[in-house]
Every structure is written in C-alpha cells, then in structure tokens.
Scaffold this motif. Structure first.
Motif, mmCIF file in Angstrom:
data_model
loop_
_atom_site.group_PDB
_atom_site.id
_atom_site.type_symbol
_atom_site.label_atom_id
_atom_site.label_comp_id
_atom_site.label_asym_id
_atom_site.label_seq_id
_atom_site.Cartn_x
_atom_site.Cartn_y
_atom_site.Cartn_z
ATOM 1 N N ASP A 322 0.836 -1.202 0.000
ATOM 2 C CA ASP A 322 0.000 0.000 0.000
ATOM 3 C C ASP A 322 0.869 1.249 0.000
ATOM 4 O O ASP A 322 0.594 2.226 -0.714
ATOM 5 C CB ASP A 322 -0.907 0.029 1.237
ATOM 6 C CG ASP A 322 -2.085 -0.932 1.120
ATOM 7 O OD1 ASP A 322 -2.341 -1.421 0.014
ATOM 8 O OD2 ASP A 322 -2.739 -1.172 2.152
ATOM 9 N N PHE A 323 1.930 1.212 0.818
ATOM 10 C CA PHE A 323 2.816 2.370 0.923
ATOM 11 C C PHE A 323 3.506 2.657 -0.405
ATOM 12 O O PHE A 323 3.691 3.819 -0.782
ATOM 13 C CB PHE A 323 3.859 2.143 2.015
ATOM 14 C CG PHE A 323 4.751 3.332 2.248
ATOM 15 C CD1 PHE A 323 4.320 4.369 3.073
ATOM 16 C CD2 PHE A 323 5.991 3.436 1.630
ATOM 17 C CE1 PHE A 323 5.128 5.483 3.276
ATOM 18 C CE2 PHE A 323 6.793 4.550 1.832
ATOM 19 C CZ PHE A 323 6.366 5.575 2.660
ATOM 20 N N LEU A 324 3.871 1.609 -1.130
ATOM 21 C CA LEU A 324 4.550 1.804 -2.412
ATOM 22 C C LEU A 324 3.679 2.602 -3.373
ATOM 23 O O LEU A 324 4.135 3.592 -3.960
ATOM 24 C CB LEU A 324 4.901 0.443 -3.031
ATOM 25 C CG LEU A 324 5.521 0.496 -4.437
ATOM 26 C CD1 LEU A 324 6.853 1.224 -4.411
ATOM 27 C CD2 LEU A 324 5.679 -0.924 -4.995
ATOM 28 N N LEU A 325 2.427 2.182 -3.539
ATOM 29 C CA LEU A 325 1.528 2.897 -4.440
ATOM 30 C C LEU A 325 1.197 4.285 -3.902
ATOM 31 O O LEU A 325 1.183 5.272 -4.658
ATOM 32 C CB LEU A 325 0.236 2.097 -4.638
ATOM 33 C CG LEU A 325 -0.839 2.749 -5.513
ATOM 34 C CD1 LEU A 325 -0.307 3.040 -6.913
ATOM 35 C CD2 LEU A 325 -2.079 1.852 -5.604
ATOM 36 N N LEU A 326 0.957 4.382 -2.602
ATOM 37 C CA LEU A 326 0.594 5.664 -2.009
ATOM 38 C C LEU A 326 1.743 6.658 -2.081
ATOM 39 O O LEU A 326 1.536 7.854 -2.338
ATOM 40 C CB LEU A 326 0.158 5.460 -0.555
ATOM 41 C CG LEU A 326 -0.463 6.670 0.140
ATOM 42 C CD1 LEU A 326 -1.693 7.163 -0.617
ATOM 43 C CD2 LEU A 326 -0.836 6.311 1.574
ATOM 44 N N PHE A 327 2.964 6.180 -1.888
ATOM 45 C CA PHE A 327 4.129 7.078 -1.949
ATOM 46 C C PHE A 327 4.269 7.688 -3.341
ATOM 47 O O PHE A 327 4.535 8.888 -3.482
ATOM 48 C CB PHE A 327 5.405 6.326 -1.573
ATOM 49 C CG PHE A 327 6.643 7.187 -1.665
ATOM 50 C CD1 PHE A 327 6.902 8.138 -0.695
ATOM 51 C CD2 PHE A 327 7.517 7.064 -2.731
ATOM 52 C CE1 PHE A 327 8.025 8.953 -0.784
ATOM 53 C CE2 PHE A 327 8.640 7.868 -2.838
ATOM 54 C CZ PHE A 327 8.899 8.819 -1.857
ATOM 55 N N LYS A 328 4.098 6.878 -4.366
ATOM 56 C CA LYS A 328 4.146 7.396 -5.737
ATOM 57 C C LYS A 328 3.073 8.454 -5.947
ATOM 58 O O LYS A 328 3.303 9.479 -6.605
ATOM 59 C CB LYS A 328 3.963 6.252 -6.739
ATOM 60 C CG LYS A 328 5.101 5.243 -6.787
ATOM 61 C CD LYS A 328 4.767 4.086 -7.726
ATOM 62 C CE LYS A 328 5.862 3.031 -7.754
ATOM 63 N NZ LYS A 328 7.077 3.503 -8.439
ATOM 64 N N THR A 329 1.900 8.208 -5.358
ATOM 65 C CA THR A 329 0.774 9.120 -5.552
ATOM 66 C C THR A 329 0.990 10.436 -4.816
ATOM 67 O O THR A 329 0.808 11.519 -5.391
ATOM 68 C CB THR A 329 -0.535 8.467 -5.079
ATOM 69 O OG1 THR A 329 -0.670 7.171 -5.666
ATOM 70 C CG2 THR A 329 -1.729 9.303 -5.468
ATOM 71 N N VAL A 330 1.365 10.380 -3.542
ATOM 72 C CA VAL A 330 1.546 11.621 -2.781
ATOM 73 C C VAL A 330 2.706 12.434 -3.343
ATOM 74 O O VAL A 330 2.698 13.674 -3.274
ATOM 75 C CB VAL A 330 1.768 11.359 -1.265
ATOM 76 C CG1 VAL A 330 0.557 10.695 -0.649
ATOM 77 C CG2 VAL A 330 3.025 10.540 -1.006
ATOM 78 N N ARG A 331 3.687 11.762 -3.924
ATOM 79 C CA ARG A 331 4.801 12.490 -4.534
ATOM 80 C C ARG A 331 4.322 13.265 -5.758
ATOM 81 O O ARG A 331 4.728 14.407 -5.973
ATOM 82 C CB ARG A 331 5.918 11.516 -4.916
ATOM 83 C CG ARG A 331 7.186 12.201 -5.426
ATOM 84 C CD ARG A 331 8.329 11.222 -5.522
ATOM 85 N NE ARG A 331 7.976 10.072 -6.360
ATOM 86 C CZ ARG A 331 8.795 9.055 -6.609
ATOM 87 N NH1 ARG A 331 10.004 9.029 -6.053
ATOM 88 N NH2 ARG A 331 8.409 8.058 -7.374
ATOM 89 N N PHE A 332 3.448 12.651 -6.561
ATOM 90 C CA PHE A 332 2.885 13.357 -7.713
ATOM 91 C C PHE A 332 2.064 14.561 -7.253
ATOM 92 O O PHE A 332 2.142 15.651 -7.829
ATOM 93 C CB PHE A 332 2.014 12.414 -8.545
ATOM 94 C CG PHE A 332 1.131 13.108 -9.549
ATOM 95 C CD1 PHE A 332 1.687 13.777 -10.634
ATOM 96 C CD2 PHE A 332 -0.252 13.111 -9.409
ATOM 97 C CE1 PHE A 332 0.876 14.436 -11.551
ATOM 98 C CE2 PHE A 332 -1.070 13.758 -10.319
ATOM 99 C CZ PHE A 332 -0.502 14.432 -11.402
ATOM 100 N N TYR A 333 1.264 14.390 -6.192
ATOM 101 C CA TYR A 333 0.415 15.472 -5.701
ATOM 102 C C TYR A 333 1.165 16.441 -4.780
ATOM 103 O O TYR A 333 0.585 17.425 -4.319
ATOM 104 C CB TYR A 333 -0.781 14.900 -4.952
ATOM 105 C CG TYR A 333 -1.847 14.328 -5.857
ATOM 106 C CD1 TYR A 333 -2.819 15.143 -6.415
ATOM 107 C CD2 TYR A 333 -1.883 12.972 -6.159
ATOM 108 C CE1 TYR A 333 -3.812 14.634 -7.247
ATOM 109 C CE2 TYR A 333 -2.863 12.438 -6.989
ATOM 110 C CZ TYR A 333 -3.823 13.275 -7.533
ATOM 111 O OH TYR A 333 -4.791 12.754 -8.353
ATOM 112 N N GLN A 334 2.422 16.136 -4.489
ATOM 113 C CA GLN A 334 3.259 16.953 -3.606
ATOM 114 C C GLN A 334 2.634 17.112 -2.222
ATOM 115 O O GLN A 334 2.578 18.200 -1.649
ATOM 116 C CB GLN A 334 3.521 18.331 -4.252
ATOM 117 C CG GLN A 334 4.292 18.225 -5.565
ATOM 118 C CD GLN A 334 4.556 19.575 -6.212
ATOM 119 O OE1 GLN A 334 3.678 20.428 -6.287
ATOM 120 N NE2 GLN A 334 5.776 19.780 -6.671
#
Length: 374
Positions: A322-334
C-alpha cells in the motif's frame, strides 16, 4: 487450510497493488507547453446548497488563464434551499460567460439530470465537469487544451485531491482518497482503466450523445463518472486517456464529520454492484477480501484459533505494498508530509472499509439532504 486461504488472499492483493504501482509509472506526466488555445469548452457544475463553497469556486473560475471566449460555465441549480443562487448573482467574480440554469429532473439521479440538462444547452464541443465545492487551478483548461491537441481523445480523466487538511480525520480521508487516485492512474498504466472522478472529467459532447448519456444507469443516484467511463471504454478504449499533470489538479475539501464521511463512502460503494467492468469487480473483491481477512484473522487470534504472528506478517505485507503505491501518488500530488499518518490509518482502514461495504449492501443512504435507495 485457514492459513493457506489468508496467504492466498494476501498474495493476490500483493500482485494487484504491485501491478497498479507499476502501472502508475507507465502513465507519463504531461508537461504543459505554450500552444495557441483552440479547444472550446462547456464547463458544467451542478450545485445544491453550496453557498458556503461557491465564492472560492467562482474566484478560481475568474482566475482561469484560458481565453474567455473559448469557454462557458453552466451552473446547474439542483433545487437549492439556501442562498446559493443569490451568492452567484452577487459575487464580484461572476462574469458574462457564467450562466445559471435550473435542473430538469427526469430520473432517480439529480446530478446526472443536472449534467444532462446543461449539455442540452452547451454551446461548445468539449464538456468538462467539476463540483461546486472544488477549486480549479489557473491553467486547468490550458492543460486540457494542450493535451487534446496532442492526443486523439473522446474522454479524459484528470486528478483530484483534498486541500486544507488539518485534523487526523482530514488526513485519513486524504490518504484513502489518494489511494483511489493512485489506483486510478495505475489502472490506466495497466491499460485497464476502471476509476475516475466527476470532479475533474472531460469528454466530447458528441461522445455523450452517441452513448445516449446516462441511459441505462440513471436509476442509480450516483455514478455520473464511472458509468460514463465504462461507455467510453466500450465505444473506443484508445480514445480514453488520463491527464497526469500537476497543472490540472482540482482540489476539494474533506468531509467535516465521520458521519458525513461514511455517508459519502457508502454513496460511492453503492454503485459498485452495477459495474460492468470486470476488472473493477475483481479489484473491489480482492481489496474487500484482504481487509476482511485481517479483521477475521484478528478475531480468530484473540480466541486462539489463528497465529497472531502470522497475522502481523500479513498486515505488514499489505501495508508495505500500500505504501509503495501511495508514496508514488503523494509524490505526484506533492503531499508527502501527510504520510506521517499512514501507519495509524492502516490500522483503522480495514474496519472502516468493511463497515462501509456492509452498510452499502444493507441500507440506503442520505446525501445533500435527500434519501436515496441503492
């Protein structure tokens, strides 16, 4: 045997979320380039009792960089009981390319009726939908225009996130919402789109008419976005795209109370039984089984039937992917700073998600002061 079932569910979940994380990177960011504006847009915004939120929306509309003569804004009043209409009419940011119409109710779905009512009056080729509690970025329409000029598209899904995040309830909602946004992008990267959000959606008016609008699902109160996506994929999947651009991110705010949050998520979950997309059904089933298995495993470990250490291992595996996908997402959204609430959210999420599914199956729900049946 029990352990094998739990391990099997966890491996399926690991493969699913891992695939979505891989797919996330397959969708390349779209850089905004300076091109001559060509596309004409009709921006459609249904509203009901949004007097509190409309000023910020109108301010963001006035700040849009796109040439005013290339777009119109149609605000659809869905029987508001507050002073929403007067707020729009007296707001200093209301301009001549903004007009208000009344919703023409014809189905069980007020929002679908509102969008249909507006499209019947829309002057332009492209329909863009958002919500009255949203704030639009300055280069929103510029980004859509540049993307349309470079891609053969009928239907474009774009990013949404929460702003003004302060309390733990806000952060929990944000991380949950961003997990859905990550899955949305990942699905496109896997070439299996299955999610979108009507707060940031664009499609050709000709597509909407050829697909007969919401015909076939307007008995379902929600789903003005997902069911249109399914129709677009059926018509021509190659012309369905995700616009992965920071300049296109629409922001809204989290629900203010736990009751409102549950009501919102129940509304979202209630339409899932009517999905025609098999991949969406598989994703929903695997996610539900994973969360339900953790709750079941905890219950069984308390009574001594299941090994608690095994439960911890399965939980850590779930949290890690979950963290792997979420980390990619929050990085895109800053929005990386909100990951500080990730662990506690992980502990709560299985109970929250299973409860929402349970409620959505066995009860109706209320939204915007109205009661709806499934």
């Amino acid at each position: 045997m029990m352990i094998l079932i739990f391990v099997g569910i966890t491996l399926a979940y690991l493969f699913l979320i891992g695939s979505l994380a891989f797919g996330f990177d397959k969708v390349k960011p779209f850089p905004l380039e300076e091109v001559e504006a060509k596309t004409t847009f009709s921006v459609i915004i249904p509203f009901r009792n949004e007097a509190e939120n409309l000023p910020e929306l109108l301010k963001s509309i006035a700040a849009l960089h796109y040439p005013k003569h290339l777009f119109e804004v149609i605000l659809v009043d869905d029987a508001s009981e507050d002073n929403s209409v007067s707020v729009i009419k007296t707001d200093k940011f209301t301009t001549t390319n903004i007009k208000i119409i009344n919703n023409k109710r014809e189905s069980n779905s007020p929002k679908k009726d509102a969008i249909t009512s507006a499209i019947q009056l829309a002057k332009h080729d492209w329909i863009v939908t958002t919500d009255a509690d949203c704030v639009l970025p300055k280069f929103w329409l510029d980004t859509f225009d540049a993307f349309i000029q470079k891609n053969a598209a009928n239907f474009i899904v774009a990013p949404v996130t929460y702003s003004n995040v302060h309390s733990f309830l806000d952060r929990f909602q944000l991380l949950d919402f961003l997990s859905l946004q990550g899955a949305t992008i990942g699905g496109f990267g896997m070439q299996k789109p299955f999610l979108c959000n009507g707060a940031n959606l664009a499609y050709k008016k000709s597509f909407f008419k050829a697909a007969h609008g919401f015909q076939g699902n307007n008995n379902i109160a929600s789903g003005d976005d997902i069911f249109l996506l399914e129709k677009a994929l059926k018509q021509d999947a190659k012309q369905v795209h995700y616009l992965k651009s920071k300049h296109a991110i629409v922001t809204t705010e989290a629900e203010k109370t736990t009751t409102d949050l549950i009501s919102q998520r129940v509304r979202w979950a209630s339409k899932s039984a009517n999905y025609k997309n098999n991949f969406a059904k598989v994703v929903g089933l695997i996610v539900l089984l994973m969360n339900a298995s953790l709750i079941c495993g905890l219950t069984l470990s308390i009574v001594g039937v299941f090994n608690f250490n095994m439960l911890v291992y399965l939980f850590l595996i779930k949290c890690s992917i979950d963290f792997l996908l979420l980390f990619k997402t929050v990085r895109f959204y800053q929005q990386e700073s909100y990951l500080a609430s990730f662990i506690f959210s992980c502990l709560l999420y299985p109970f929250f998600s299973v409860y929402v599914v349970f409620i959505s199956i066995f009860s109706n729900y209320k939204w915007k002061g109205r009661a709806f049946s499934k």
